[in-house]
Design a protein around this motif. Structure first.
Motif, short mmCIF file in Angstrom:
data_model
loop_
_atom_site.label_atom_id
_atom_site.label_comp_id
_atom_site.label_asym_id
_atom_site.label_seq_id
_atom_site.Cartn_x
_atom_site.Cartn_y
_atom_site.Cartn_z
N PRO A 222 0.82 -1.22 0.00
CA PRO A 222 0.00 0.00 0.00
C PRO A 222 0.85 1.27 0.00
O PRO A 222 0.55 2.24 -0.69
N GLY A 223 1.95 1.25 0.76
CA GLY A 223 2.84 2.42 0.81
C GLY A 223 3.45 2.72 -0.55
O GLY A 223 3.50 3.88 -0.97
N GLU A 224 3.89 1.68 -1.25
CA GLU A 224 4.49 1.87 -2.59
C GLU A 224 3.46 2.40 -3.58
O GLU A 224 3.78 3.24 -4.43
N ILE A 225 2.22 1.90 -3.47
CA ILE A 225 1.18 2.36 -4.41
C ILE A 225 0.83 3.82 -4.12
O ILE A 225 0.69 4.64 -5.02
N LYS A 226 0.75 4.17 -2.83
CA LYS A 226 0.39 5.55 -2.48
C LYS A 226 1.49 6.53 -2.91
O LYS A 226 1.21 7.65 -3.30
N GLY A 227 2.73 6.04 -2.86
CA GLY A 227 3.83 6.93 -3.25
C GLY A 227 4.33 6.67 -4.65
O GLY A 227 5.48 6.98 -4.98
N SER A 228 3.50 6.09 -5.49
CA SER A 228 3.92 5.69 -6.84
C SER A 228 4.36 6.88 -7.72
O SER A 228 3.78 7.97 -7.63
N ASP A 229 5.37 6.61 -8.57
CA ASP A 229 5.83 7.63 -9.52
C ASP A 229 4.98 7.59 -10.79
O ASP A 229 5.01 8.53 -11.59
N ASN A 230 4.28 6.47 -10.98
CA ASN A 230 3.47 6.34 -12.20
C ASN A 230 2.32 7.34 -12.15
O ASN A 230 1.50 7.30 -11.23
N PRO A 231 2.22 8.24 -13.14
CA PRO A 231 1.19 9.30 -13.06
C PRO A 231 -0.24 8.75 -13.03
O PRO A 231 -1.11 9.30 -12.37
N ARG A 232 -0.48 7.65 -13.76
CA ARG A 232 -1.85 7.09 -13.80
C ARG A 232 -2.23 6.52 -12.43
O ARG A 232 -3.35 6.69 -11.95
N VAL A 233 -1.27 5.83 -11.81
CA VAL A 233 -1.52 5.26 -10.48
C VAL A 233 -1.74 6.40 -9.49
O VAL A 233 -2.69 6.39 -8.70
N ARG A 234 -0.88 7.40 -9.57
CA ARG A 234 -0.95 8.53 -8.62
C ARG A 234 -2.30 9.25 -8.74
O ARG A 234 -2.95 9.53 -7.74
N ARG A 235 -2.69 9.50 -9.99
CA ARG A 235 -3.97 10.20 -10.20
C ARG A 235 -5.13 9.38 -9.64
O ARG A 235 -6.03 9.91 -9.00
N PHE A 236 -5.09 8.05 -9.89
CA PHE A 236 -6.20 7.21 -9.43
C PHE A 236 -6.28 7.19 -7.91
O PHE A 236 -7.35 7.32 -7.32
N VAL A 237 -5.11 7.03 -7.29
CA VAL A 237 -5.08 6.94 -5.82
C VAL A 237 -5.54 8.25 -5.19
O VAL A 237 -6.24 8.27 -4.18
N ARG A 238 -5.20 9.37 -5.85
CA ARG A 238 -5.60 10.67 -5.30
C ARG A 238 -7.00 11.08 -5.74
O ARG A 238 -7.51 12.13 -5.33
N GLY A 239 -7.59 10.29 -6.63
CA GLY A 239 -8.94 10.59 -7.10
C GLY A 239 -9.00 11.79 -8.00
O GLY A 239 -9.98 12.55 -7.98
N GLU A 240 -7.93 12.01 -8.81
CA GLU A 240 -7.90 13.18 -9.71
C GLU A 240 -8.30 12.73 -11.11
O GLU A 240 -7.75 11.75 -11.63
N SER A 241 -9.24 13.46 -11.71
CA SER A 241 -9.62 13.14 -13.10
C SER A 241 -8.61 13.77 -14.04
O SER A 241 -7.84 14.66 -13.66
N GLU A 242 -8.65 13.29 -15.33
CA GLU A 242 -7.72 13.86 -16.30
C GLU A 242 -8.38 14.94 -17.13
O GLU A 242 -8.02 15.19 -18.26
N GLY A 243 -9.43 15.52 -16.61
CA GLY A 243 -10.13 16.58 -17.33
C GLY A 243 -11.46 16.08 -17.87
O GLY A 243 -11.77 14.90 -17.84
N ALA A 244 -12.23 17.06 -18.37
CA ALA A 244 -13.59 16.75 -18.82
C ALA A 244 -13.60 15.72 -19.95
O ALA A 244 -14.51 14.91 -20.04
N ALA A 245 -12.57 15.77 -20.82
CA ALA A 245 -12.53 14.87 -21.97
C ALA A 245 -12.53 13.41 -21.52
O ALA A 245 -13.14 12.56 -22.15
N GLN A 246 -11.85 13.16 -20.39
CA GLN A 246 -11.76 11.79 -19.88
C GLN A 246 -13.09 11.32 -19.33
O GLN A 246 -13.41 10.15 -19.36
N PHE A 247 -13.88 12.27 -18.80
CA PHE A 247 -15.17 11.91 -18.22
C PHE A 247 -16.14 11.55 -19.34
O PHE A 247 -16.83 10.56 -19.25
#
Lengths: 247, 256
Positions: A222-247
């Motif tokens: 869990p610690g590695e996933i929370k601190g991941s360098d991968n932008p997709r993992v990081r965005r998902f874990v933080r609950g950040e969308s990639e903008g309206a286009a992605q929605f």
């Protein structure tokens, strides 16, 4: 214990799994996270052989679930328990009958023993005295617990949880998470959990894998996933969308 | 141009795939039927559902079919001065044709649709998968009881339909139109042979298999939620009813 190797699956030409691979160790709680429609439930059903892959293998202590059929597959499934998203209780039976059903069908236990055992399992998940009710007469949380009792009654080595907290309020989410950990400690099973509950699920997981775009993007603690360098993992874990286009 | 051929090819392949899947489904059902242990409790429950609970409907429709038949046939026979043959005409029409076909259509509407809907709902709510996850075959618990119950119930219900229908014809021909009771029943004794009754039972059993196969198959392969259940139920009733009539023609060709 479970080795998933190069799993591919398409439905009507749409490739859902594109070579998924990961390993689950004996006794751990392994959680699969990922966005909606990424194939998490499909992946879980592959582990039990409910869906056959187009390509790839699911080894459980050396037995390839993806390759075996008939009696051999049923024998392999005897080691598993599966908690379905909606509980999948038989709606024509009472809660008690649902829990007693696998014992009646798969063991040679006497009726009195089955009754004691089923009632004991219902008590463990906090459903004492509720056995006479039908699934339609109880709440979503109770259905999940009854389904969990039905899984535990056969004392499985591996339990697969398909989004066990969907549709529950935060208090019930916490109680289901506690049940998963309590079950692991008391029954000693290995758990594979598919969940959306972030960050709560990190508290009960030994390792987490993120499924995205048909592949296992990252597997780690869990610690590695929370601190991941991968932008997709990081965005998902933080609950950040990639903008309206992605929605 | 190519896309037309592609579409035709896809349609043919889909139809072949569907037939293959249905054949496999039937073969698997038969396999689990002969493989012990048989779930007697479930078989009895389905016999009660398909058979016993259909009796009022069968008695009602059988009675009125016989009465209509009595009225129409009497009217026709009177033109030839052959009213004495009302009994055998009604009995043979019912036993050889109307009894098995109409009773099968009635059971399809009442029980076949319910079976398709029940299995369909079990499929979309993952209850079928739950059985699989416990290493229990859905065929043993859901299909086999329906197959055996259909094989028992359809011929018996067809026979009830025939008997009630013959008495319906009796009420109209004898009680209302004045034909003698002896003439009505002795004609039946003279003209109805055991082969007619056997053919009727065989037909009913075949229709039972058709209704089981179509309704259980449609339920088992239900997809896409409530709309899928609705579609599966409608398809099951329409397809089973059509197949009963088509298969009736082929059976008649062989039996006559």
């Amino acid at each position: 214990m479970i080795d998933v190797v190069g799993l591919h699956k398409s439905f009507n030409g749409q490739e859902v799994l594109k070579g998924v691979g990961f390993r689950v160790e004996k006794g751990e709680v392994f959680t699969v996270i990922g966005g909606s429609g990424q194939g998490k439930s499909v992946l879980l059903k592959h582990l039990l052989g409910l869906i056959k892959p187009d390509k790839g293998h699911v080894y459980v202590d050396g037995t390839d679930i993806a390759a075996v059929t008939g009696e051999e597959l049923y024998k392999a499934r005897d080691r598993f328990g599966y908690l379905f998203q909606g509980g999948a209780l038989f709606d024509s039976m009472t809660i008690f009958d649902n829990v007693a059903f696998p014992l009646q069908e798969k063991t040679k236990m006497k009726a009195a023993e089955i009754k004691d055992r089923a009632e004991a399992e219902l008590a463990k998940v906090g459903l004492s005295g509720m056995g006479h009710k039908f699934p339609a007469e109880v709440s979503g949380g109770m259905k999940k617990r009854a389904a969990f009792a039905r899984v535990l009654v056969m004392n499985p080595e591996i339990v697969l949880f398909d989004e066990p907290t969907t549709g529950l309020d935060p208090v019930l989410v916490d109680s289901v998470h506690r049940l998963i950990v309590w079950g692991r400690e008391n029954y000693g099973y290995t758990a594979v959990v598919v969940s959306h509950e972030i960050p709560e699920i990190f508290d009960i997981s030994d390792r987490v894998g993120m499924l995205d775009g048909g592949v296992m993007l990252q597997v780690g603690t869990p610690g590695e996933i929370k601190g991941s360098d991968n932008p997709r993992v990081r965005r998902f874990v933080r609950g950040e969308s990639e903008g309206a286009a992605q929605f | 141009m190519l896309s037309i051929f592609q579409r035709m090819g896809r349609a043919v392949l889909d139809a072949l795939r569907g037939m293959g899947r249905m054949g496999t489904f039937f073969a698997t059902s038969l396999y689990w039927t002969v493989k012990p242990p048989l779930k007697f409790g479930r078989v009895l429950r389905q016999i009660s559902f398909i058979g016993s609970k259909s009796i009022p409907l069968i008695v009602l429709t059988g009675g009125f079919t016989g009465m209509i038949l009595g009225l129409q046939v009497y009217y026709t026979l009177r033109k030839f001065g052959a009213e004495a043959y009302l009994g055998p005409a009604v009995a043979l029409s019912l036993i050889r044709e109307l009894g098995p076909v109409l009773s099968a259509l009635m059971i399809t509407g009442r029980a076949g649709s319910a079976i398709a809907a029940e299995i369909g709902i079990m499929r979309i709510s993952e209850q079928v998968d739950a059985l699989e996850s416990m290493s229990l075959s859905p065929f043993r618990y859901l299909m086999t009881p329906n197959l055996i119950a259909s094989l028992f119930s359809f011929p018996l219900l067809g026979a009830i339909f025939n008997v009630v229908g013959i008495y319906g014809g009796y009420i109209v021909g004898v009680r209302l139109l004045g034909l003698s009771s002896g003439t009505y029943f002795s004609g039946i004794q003279d003209f109805v042979e055991m082969g007619d009754v056997t053919d009727s039972l065989i037909k009913s059993a075949c229709f039972g298999i058709i209704v089981f196969l179509v309704c259980c198959y449609q339920g088992y392969y239900t997809r896409h939620g409530a709309e899928g259940v609705s579609r599966a139920t409608t398809t099951a009733v329409v397809m089973a009813s059509t197949l009963i009539l088509v298969w009736d023609y082929f059976l008649n060709s062989v039996m006559i």
